[in-house]
Enzyme design. Sequence first.
Site, short mmCIF file in Angstrom:
data_model
loop_
_atom_site.label_atom_id
_atom_site.label_comp_id
_atom_site.label_asym_id
_atom_site.label_seq_id
_atom_site.Cartn_x
_atom_site.Cartn_y
_atom_site.Cartn_z
N LYS A 141 0.87 -1.19 0.00
CA LYS A 141 0.00 0.00 0.00
C LYS A 141 0.90 1.23 0.00
CE LYS A 141 -1.57 2.93 2.73
NZ LYS A 141 -1.47 4.10 1.82
N GLU B 45 9.93 2.15 10.34
CA GLU B 45 11.00 3.12 10.03
C GLU B 45 10.35 4.48 10.06
OE1 GLU B 45 14.20 2.30 8.95
OE2 GLU B 45 13.92 0.14 9.06
N CYS C 84 14.12 11.04 5.50
CA CYS C 84 14.09 10.75 6.94
C CYS C 84 15.45 11.06 7.55
CB CYS C 84 13.70 9.31 7.19
SG CYS C 84 14.83 8.15 6.45
N GLU D 70 10.28 17.22 13.53
CA GLU D 70 10.58 17.09 12.11
C GLU D 70 9.78 18.12 11.31
OE1 GLU D 70 9.18 13.35 10.49
OE2 GLU D 70 11.12 13.07 9.53
P1 NAD Z 1 2.65 9.00 7.01
O1 NAD Z 1 3.00 8.38 8.32
O2 NAD Z 1 1.62 10.04 6.99
O3 NAD Z 1 2.12 7.86 6.00
C1 NAD Z 1 2.90 6.75 5.67
C2 NAD Z 1 1.99 5.67 5.10
O4 NAD Z 1 1.09 5.21 6.11
C3 NAD Z 1 1.11 6.13 3.94
O5 NAD Z 1 1.05 5.09 2.98
C4 NAD Z 1 -0.23 6.36 4.60
O6 NAD Z 1 -1.33 6.26 3.71
C5 NAD Z 1 -0.26 5.23 5.62
N1 NAD Z 1 -1.14 5.45 6.79
C6 NAD Z 1 -1.58 6.62 7.29
N2 NAD Z 1 -2.32 6.39 8.41
C7 NAD Z 1 -2.33 5.05 8.60
C8 NAD Z 1 -2.89 4.20 9.60
N3 NAD Z 1 -3.59 4.70 10.64
N4 NAD Z 1 -2.69 2.88 9.52
C9 NAD Z 1 -1.95 2.35 8.51
N5 NAD Z 1 -1.40 3.10 7.53
C10 NAD Z 1 -1.58 4.44 7.58
O7 NAD Z 1 4.04 9.51 6.38
P2 NAD Z 1 4.29 10.27 5.01
O8 NAD Z 1 3.81 11.68 5.18
O9 NAD Z 1 3.82 9.48 3.87
O10 NAD Z 1 5.90 10.28 4.96
C11 NAD Z 1 6.69 11.19 5.69
C12 NAD Z 1 7.21 10.54 6.96
O11 NAD Z 1 7.92 9.35 6.63
C13 NAD Z 1 8.21 11.41 7.68
O12 NAD Z 1 7.94 11.37 9.07
C14 NAD Z 1 9.54 10.75 7.41
O13 NAD Z 1 10.54 10.97 8.36
C15 NAD Z 1 9.16 9.32 7.35
N6 NAD Z 1 10.15 8.53 6.60
C16 NAD Z 1 10.95 7.64 7.29
C17 NAD Z 1 11.92 6.90 6.62
C18 NAD Z 1 12.78 5.91 7.35
O14 NAD Z 1 13.39 5.08 6.71
N7 NAD Z 1 12.84 5.97 8.65
C19 NAD Z 1 12.07 7.04 5.25
C20 NAD Z 1 11.25 7.92 4.58
C21 NAD Z 1 10.27 8.65 5.27
#
Ligand code: NAD
Length: 490
Positions: A184, A258, A292, A392
């Site tokens: 997803k 992550e 990230c 962040e």
């Molecule tokens: P997000 O947490 O909003 O969403 C991530 C994913 O989770 C999306 O596919 C979203 O649709 C899904 N999602 C949202 N709510 C959910 C729920 N309740 N249950 C299950 N799935 C759900 O993050 P984003 O805005 O897409 O990405 C940015 C974030 O990702 C930043 O915090 C960044 O630091 C982090 N990030 C971390 C890494 C790493 O390797 N640690 C790498 C890239 C990005």
Amino acid sequence: MEPRLTAGPRLAEARNHVAGRWCGAASGRSRDNRNPGDLAETVSRSADSAAADALAAVAAARAALAAWRSLGPVRRGEVVLRAARLVAERRAEFAAAITREQGKLPHEALGEVDRTVALLEFTAGEGRRLGGATLPADDPRTLALTRRDPIGVVALITPWNFPLAIPAWKVAPALLSGCTAVLKPSPLTPLTATLLVDCFVEAGAGHGVLNLVHGGREVGEALVDHPDVAGVSFTGSVEVGRAIHVAGAPRFLRTQLEMGGKNAALVLADADLDRAADAIVAGAFGQAGQRCSATSRVVVDRAVHDALVRRLAARAEALRVGPGTDPDARLGPVVSAERLHACLEGVRRATADGATVVTGGGRLTEGLPDGYFMAPTVLDLVRPDSHVAQEEIFGPVLSVITCDGPEDGLRIVNGVRYGMAAAVFTRDTSLALDALDRIDVGMLHVNRPGVGAYPHMPHIGAKESQYGPAECSPQVWDFYTELRSACISY
Ligand code: NAD
């Protein structure tokens, strides 16, 4: 055979892939995605799925599990290698899709594709190494061994900032280990994920082995709550990661989370300041700060503060901001209106907390298409306990904090809830090694940008940046497989 999906110059359709078939959402709903560097362009129309689509995908993955598992890791590795070759063949198409739907500049998008190919190749080779150990037995004529078995159906939930690399570094080890999967991706970047699944399907991972369901939170929650899902590998924000972990805890759901970062570059008094400034600017403003591991805090010794800030400001001001169609652009747009708002709000709160804006600080519109362009921003006199230093922002906003010597610097670097990455700039080897011992992050860099590592190295954070085994390394098998032991007397 269905015609190959292409990322067009035309509006592309990003469909779901369930049980070996490309299909829309059961509801018939779809959503349009626009180019963040030029909102006049609609890039894709993707399935706007709901819980029912997630359930169908899990059922398909479950049905495919036994046959896929029995194929063995060597044959599965061949599928991953074929997928790597297909991604490499379609390099330009992938890069164009990433630029158009995520906003990354072409050189950054091509870099992501190349890294993905390397990751897939590394993972494919692991098919010949995935196994257990033979161990000494206490009894005569007895074979004692361990083996690794796939955990079952996994859900892979990914963000938008690396729309190819992150789905790929989850899909490849999931399939190689013998799990079947439901991907997803972020609703902001459906096209790149669809192209990736297209490559895997063509490589031999069809018929329910790899399923794709586009959508948002509802789909994610349905996957997390499904009793047939044995593990969830998630990349995204801490808040969503925590919600997934809490939701899965009653049934002991295995999670690999992550999450975010508030990554520091520590610049000590003896550092080569030009080298440090180059690396910090690359770490802070590359990919528009949406990594990230992006550098978002500079902790600098008071003795070199002014000289460093001058260098950072000059380099930031020299970055040309523009969309992917501008060959001279060095800083692209952020991905969404929400991200742009977070950057502006971060600057507003920082100045309210006493910080000063050295350069940037606002949205850019002049001479640009209608898009989400944020000026590369350097903030100074940032208090270590202020919001902008603790949370962040995930955009091209860099905070400078002054420290008094290495001890004070290490304390400030460690004084956040996150622990993703850090960089240290010094010519003194013992100070660098001291930092290695004492900075509490998953990935440390010395005298180089604080971002990225190599495909065979663990991608891992500490503290609230990470829960569960690392990705992108042999450690990843600790998530996708279960260790079993056997004692066989003969
Ligand atoms: P997000 O947490 O909003 O969403 C991530 C994913 O989770 C999306 O596919 C979203 O649709 C899904 N999602 C949202 N709510 C959910 C729920 N309740 N249950 C299950 N799935 C759900 O993050 P984003 O805005 O897409 O990405 C940015 C974030 O990702 C930043 O915090 C960044 O630091 C982090 N990030 C971390 C890494 C790493 O390797 N640690 C790498 C890239 C990005």
